[in-house]
Design a protein around this motif. Sequence first.
Motif, mmCIF file in Angstrom:
data_model
loop_
_atom_site.group_PDB
_atom_site.id
_atom_site.type_symbol
_atom_site.label_atom_id
_atom_site.label_comp_id
_atom_site.label_asym_id
_atom_site.label_seq_id
_atom_site.Cartn_x
_atom_site.Cartn_y
_atom_site.Cartn_z
ATOM 1 N N GLU A 1 5.147 6.864 6.597
ATOM 2 C CA GLU A 1 3.823 7.359 6.207
ATOM 3 C C GLU A 1 3.595 8.777 6.721
ATOM 4 N N ALA B 1 -0.381 7.255 -6.025
ATOM 5 C CA ALA B 1 -1.581 7.890 -5.499
ATOM 6 C C ALA B 1 -1.517 9.409 -5.490
ATOM 7 N N GLU B 2 -0.367 9.962 -5.266
ATOM 8 C CA GLU B 2 -0.245 11.414 -5.200
ATOM 9 C C GLU B 2 0.156 12.024 -6.542
ATOM 10 N N GLY C 1 0.805 -1.215 0.000
ATOM 11 C CA GLY C 1 0.000 0.000 0.000
ATOM 12 C C GLY C 1 0.838 1.265 0.000
ATOM 13 N N ARG D 1 1.137 4.112 -2.859
ATOM 14 C CA ARG D 1 0.817 5.498 -2.511
ATOM 15 C C ARG D 1 1.966 6.432 -2.875
ATOM 16 N N ASP E 1 3.087 12.174 4.531
ATOM 17 C CA ASP E 1 1.942 13.070 4.715
ATOM 18 C C ASP E 1 2.397 14.523 4.887
#
Length: 164
Positions: free
Chosen positions: A151, A84-85, A76, A80, A155
């Motif tokens: 993570e 994902a971004e 995951g 990401r 962020d």
Amino acid sequence: MGKETNIFEKLELIIPGFHGYKKKELLREDDRLVRGKVADLLAQARKEIERALQRCAMVNCPQLVAMDSLRKKLIGLEGRVRHAEAGYAGYFDRIKIREREIEMLIDYDAKMIDLAEEILNRAKSLGGEVVNPQTLGLSVLELDDRLRTLEETLDRRMSIVVGE
């Protein structure tokens, strides 16, 4: 100033083509390069965990479920970081990234690369720890903590990229 130079040099050595966000038109490219390098390191870590999982299954070690959970988290997180971004193509055009934000981005880039390398190194050691369930359990917990830290760093980094 020396610390920034060291971070620049490290990133430029680790990531071929990285320009340090020196020109606005290279912002997206440098961002993609950093995320690609981190994702590649995470993919290598996932493969190491998969090898350790196979060994663990052979000896029926009690950490099998926890290791599989790590593998899933890595899948995951790798996705990401890599994909994902990637949909923020217009953000760099809409926001003004000032010198301070660029410095922060570079700091986060260096932290992400360090964390990804640490995750890879810890994942490599799991296979040899399969024979000692207690050591393996501690390593799995430490690796999970490193993933969580990565993570959180991602962020915070992305909040700069999208102008929050």
